[in-house]
Design a protein around this motif. Structure first.
Motif, PDB file in Angstrom:
ATOM      1  N   ILE A  39      20.740 -14.050  -3.838  1.00 14.15           N
ATOM      2  CA  ILE A  39      19.450 -13.352  -3.808  1.00 14.15           C
ATOM      3  C   ILE A  39      18.901 -13.294  -2.379  1.00 14.15           C
ATOM      4  O   ILE A  39      18.637 -12.207  -1.859  1.00 14.15           O
ATOM      5  N   PRO A  40      18.723 -14.430  -1.685  1.00 17.29           N
ATOM      6  CA  PRO A  40      18.240 -14.330  -0.308  1.00 17.29           C
ATOM      7  C   PRO A  40      19.214 -13.604   0.626  1.00 17.29           C
ATOM      8  O   PRO A  40      18.788 -12.921   1.558  1.00 17.29           O
ATOM      9  N   LEU A  41      20.527 -13.738   0.367  1.00 16.93           N
ATOM     10  CA  LEU A  41      21.489 -13.019   1.212  1.00 16.93           C
ATOM     11  C   LEU A  41      21.369 -11.504   1.017  1.00 16.93           C
ATOM     12  O   LEU A  41      21.451 -10.744   1.984  1.00 16.93           O
ATOM     13  N   SER A  42      21.149 -11.071  -0.212  1.00 18.63           N
ATOM     14  CA  SER A  42      20.974  -9.634  -0.474  1.00 18.63           C
ATOM     15  C   SER A  42      19.666  -9.133   0.136  1.00 18.63           C
ATOM     16  O   SER A  42      19.606  -8.030   0.683  1.00 18.63           O
ATOM     17  N   GLN A  43      18.629  -9.945   0.081  1.00 11.72           N
ATOM     18  CA  GLN A  43      17.366  -9.571   0.718  1.00 11.72           C
ATOM     19  C   GLN A  43      17.541  -9.484   2.233  1.00 11.72           C
ATOM     20  O   GLN A  43      17.020  -8.569   2.875  1.00 11.72           O
ATOM     21  N   TRP A  97      12.391 -12.862   6.914  1.00  3.16           N
ATOM     22  CA  TRP A  97      13.195 -13.509   5.880  1.00  3.16           C
ATOM     23  C   TRP A  97      12.556 -14.818   5.410  1.00  3.16           C
ATOM     24  O   TRP A  97      12.635 -15.176   4.239  1.00  3.16           O
ATOM     25  N   SER A  98      11.903 -15.522   6.313  1.00  2.00           N
ATOM     26  CA  SER A  98      11.292 -16.814   5.969  1.00  2.00           C
ATOM     27  C   SER A  98      10.190 -16.685   4.922  1.00  2.00           C
ATOM     28  O   SER A  98       9.820 -17.661   4.277  1.00  2.00           O
ATOM     29  N   LYS A  99       9.679 -15.490   4.737  1.00  4.41           N
ATOM     30  CA  LYS A  99       8.543 -15.272   3.841  1.00  4.41           C
ATOM     31  C   LYS A  99       8.926 -14.854   2.430  1.00  4.41           C
ATOM     32  O   LYS A  99       8.051 -14.626   1.596  1.00  4.41           O
ATOM     33  N   ILE A 100      10.226 -14.767   2.130  1.00  3.31           N
ATOM     34  CA  ILE A 100      10.621 -14.300   0.797  1.00  3.31           C
ATOM     35  C   ILE A 100      10.257 -15.338  -0.259  1.00  3.31           C
ATOM     36  O   ILE A 100      10.152 -16.535   0.024  1.00  3.31           O
ATOM     37  N   GLU A 101      10.083 -14.870  -1.464  1.00  8.35           N
ATOM     38  CA  GLU A 101       9.683 -15.726  -2.585  1.00  8.35           C
ATOM     39  C   GLU A 101      10.675 -16.866  -2.828  1.00  8.35           C
ATOM     40  O   GLU A 101      10.279 -17.984  -3.154  1.00  8.35           O
ATOM     41  N   ALA A 125       9.773 -20.965   4.520  1.00 16.12           N
ATOM     42  CA  ALA A 125      10.975 -21.542   5.143  1.00 16.12           C
ATOM     43  C   ALA A 125      10.746 -21.622   6.650  1.00 16.12           C
ATOM     44  O   ALA A 125      10.162 -20.718   7.249  1.00 16.12           O
ATOM     45  N   PRO A 126      11.184 -22.690   7.288  1.00 17.06           N
ATOM     46  CA  PRO A 126      11.000 -22.796   8.737  1.00 17.06           C
ATOM     47  C   PRO A 126      11.838 -21.734   9.465  1.00 17.06           C
ATOM     48  O   PRO A 126      13.051 -21.662   9.280  1.00 17.06           O
ATOM     49  N   VAL A 127      11.174 -20.940  10.268  1.00 20.91           N
ATOM     50  CA  VAL A 127      11.833 -19.862  10.998  1.00 20.91           C
ATOM     51  C   VAL A 127      12.945 -20.423  11.880  1.00 20.91           C
ATOM     52  O   VAL A 127      14.045 -19.862  11.933  1.00 20.91           O
ATOM     53  N   GLU A 128      12.702 -21.530  12.553  1.00 15.24           N
ATOM     54  CA  GLU A 128      13.716 -22.115  13.435  1.00 15.24           C
ATOM     55  C   GLU A 128      14.971 -22.512  12.655  1.00 15.24           C
ATOM     56  O   GLU A 128      16.080 -22.367  13.153  1.00 15.24           O
ATOM     57  N   GLY A 129      14.791 -23.012  11.439  1.00 14.70           N
ATOM     58  CA  GLY A 129      15.934 -23.363  10.608  1.00 14.70           C
ATOM     59  C   GLY A 129      16.752 -22.148  10.220  1.00 14.70           C
ATOM     60  O   GLY A 129      17.984 -22.197  10.191  1.00 14.70           O
TER      61      GLY A 129
END
Length: 135
Positions: free
Chosen positions: A37-41, A96-100, A106-110
């Motif tokens: 899911i996050p990879l597709s987003q 991307w860090s803001k997705i549900e 999610a930490p942007v640096e990570g």
């Protein structure tokens, strides 16, 4: 749930998925449990394809028989992640860090670190990469 990337390196999908020492077959990238899911987003944010089309490309390489499955990884996303620039990484990581699925925090640096390491891993081979998804 485990979600890692793997190059089979002359192993069959069956050899990898059925192995008792799974991480000894092929070359692995421990992907912080970032799944389809996050990879597709991410792919949609990068403009490689739309979310639904990317989701449909994550298909089992072999018929799943247990709690784990080896999924084909969308070629177009693999190609993009192999060639993504540092500037693109830094820009997309914020969005991307803001997705549900990351609970919006999610930490942007990570994520930047994840994308840079994924780029390095994916650049090691021209063979298709797979997503191992299991418990």
């Amino acid at each position: 749930m485990i979600s890692d990337l793997v190059f089979l390196q002359d192993h069959t999908p069956e050899e990898v998925i059925d192995s008792e020492t799974i991480y000894e077959k092929g070359s692995w990238f421990q992907a912080k449990n970032i799944d389809i899911i996050p990879l597709s987003q991410l792919g949609e944010m990068l403009g490689v394809s739309d979310y639904d089309s990317l989701m449909k490309e994550f298909v089992p390489a072999i018929e799943p028989e247990g709690e784990s499955v080896l999924l084909a990884f969308p070629n177009i996303l693999q190609e993009k992640l192999t060639t993504i620039s540092d500037d693109e990484i830094e820009t997309v990581a914020v969005e991307w860090s803001k997705i549900e699925e990351f609970w919006g925090s999610a930490p942007v640096e990570g994520l930047i670190d994840y994308l840079k390491r994924a780029r390095e891993f994916l650049s090691q081979s021209k063979e298709p990469v797979y997503l191992f998804w299991g418990c």
